[in-house]
Design an enzyme around this catalytic site. Sequence first.
Site, short mmCIF file in Angstrom:
data_model
loop_
_atom_site.label_atom_id
_atom_site.label_comp_id
_atom_site.label_asym_id
_atom_site.label_seq_id
_atom_site.Cartn_x
_atom_site.Cartn_y
_atom_site.Cartn_z
CB SER A 2 0.90 -1.83 -5.83
OG SER A 2 0.94 -0.92 -4.75
CG ASP A 16 -4.61 -21.60 -3.31
OD1 ASP A 16 -4.13 -20.45 -3.45
OD2 ASP A 16 -4.23 -22.39 -2.42
CE1 TYR A 35 -0.01 -6.02 -2.04
CE2 TYR A 35 0.84 -3.79 -2.26
CZ TYR A 35 -0.13 -4.74 -2.53
OH TYR A 35 -1.21 -4.39 -3.31
CG LEU A 77 -9.55 -2.50 -5.26
CD1 LEU A 77 -8.21 -2.15 -5.91
CD2 LEU A 77 -10.37 -1.25 -5.01
CG PHE A 137 -7.80 -6.60 -9.48
CD1 PHE A 137 -7.94 -5.42 -8.78
CD2 PHE A 137 -7.63 -6.53 -10.86
CE1 PHE A 137 -7.89 -4.20 -9.42
CE2 PHE A 137 -7.59 -5.32 -11.52
CZ PHE A 137 -7.72 -4.14 -10.79
CB VAL A 170 -1.44 -11.09 0.72
CG1 VAL A 170 -1.31 -10.29 2.00
CG2 VAL A 170 -1.67 -12.57 1.03
CG ASP A 193 -11.03 -14.28 -3.82
OD1 ASP A 193 -10.30 -14.78 -2.94
OD2 ASP A 193 -11.08 -13.07 -4.05
#
Length: 277
Positions: free
Chosen positions: A109, A49, A134, A12, A69, A72, A31
């Site tokens: 999410s 990180d 998650y 994404l 974004f 994991v 990232d």
Amino acid sequence: MKLVLTGAAGRLGSWLREPLSQLCDELVSTDIADEIGKCYDGERYVKADLASLDDMMAVLEGADQVVHFGAVSDEAPFDAILGPNIIGAYNVWEAAYQNKVRRVVYASSIHAVGMHAKTDFIGTDAPHRPDTFYGLAKCFAEDLASLYWDKRQVESVCMRILSCAQVNNARALGSWLSYDDLIHLVEQSVNTPTTGFTVVYGVSDNDRVPVDNARASFLGYRPRDNAEQFATDVLANEPEQDPSSTTHMCQGGPFASVELGNSGVASMNIVQDAKKT
């Protein structure tokens, strides 16, 4: 305007980099990957990180907003989720606060509310019912966003993405978020003058959409794509569904039925169509 994008090496993130680079004067993409390919005009890449507050403090310095974004992106054992998804969320919001960043636009999410039944047509005010570790991490981040707005006036838009991938299963006929609509939602979340703490569903204008997004209309998010164009082909190849199965009946789909710590993505046949620079 300076924007920071975390998770820039992800699928994404790869679709957001170019439009975000056109939305601001400076885009810092970040990232844990060593590199993400050629940068767009106005973009630079910094390896960092999420689990390190020092790293987040450095990349957010001087930023106006952060589009978060990084994570994991599947169910995993709690120890694997803890660093990037939970501690990482705290580090992003704390670094945003200390650096006087105005807003966090966050990839939450549907899995934060994944155990709700699809037939309940839940709104953005539905109580948390996570389906996995998650999803639990997404609940934590949403509550963190609420706290940092109430106590520290850091604005947030928490985008509960349903499924942003090619439509190749019956669930996606309702849950699909196209890449164009994803970009539109992120742009509206960045450009809206004031948001406070806001929750919005990340979903396209599907005929079979299983959630009510009305409370987020003030963002000006008006999705244009509809998964119904794929319905004939998808349903012709879809086995009969079990109405007693949480996979088929709950918002979280396969995540609602997997054992905690086990991959939910493994059974979803997601096409890895990251955008290449």
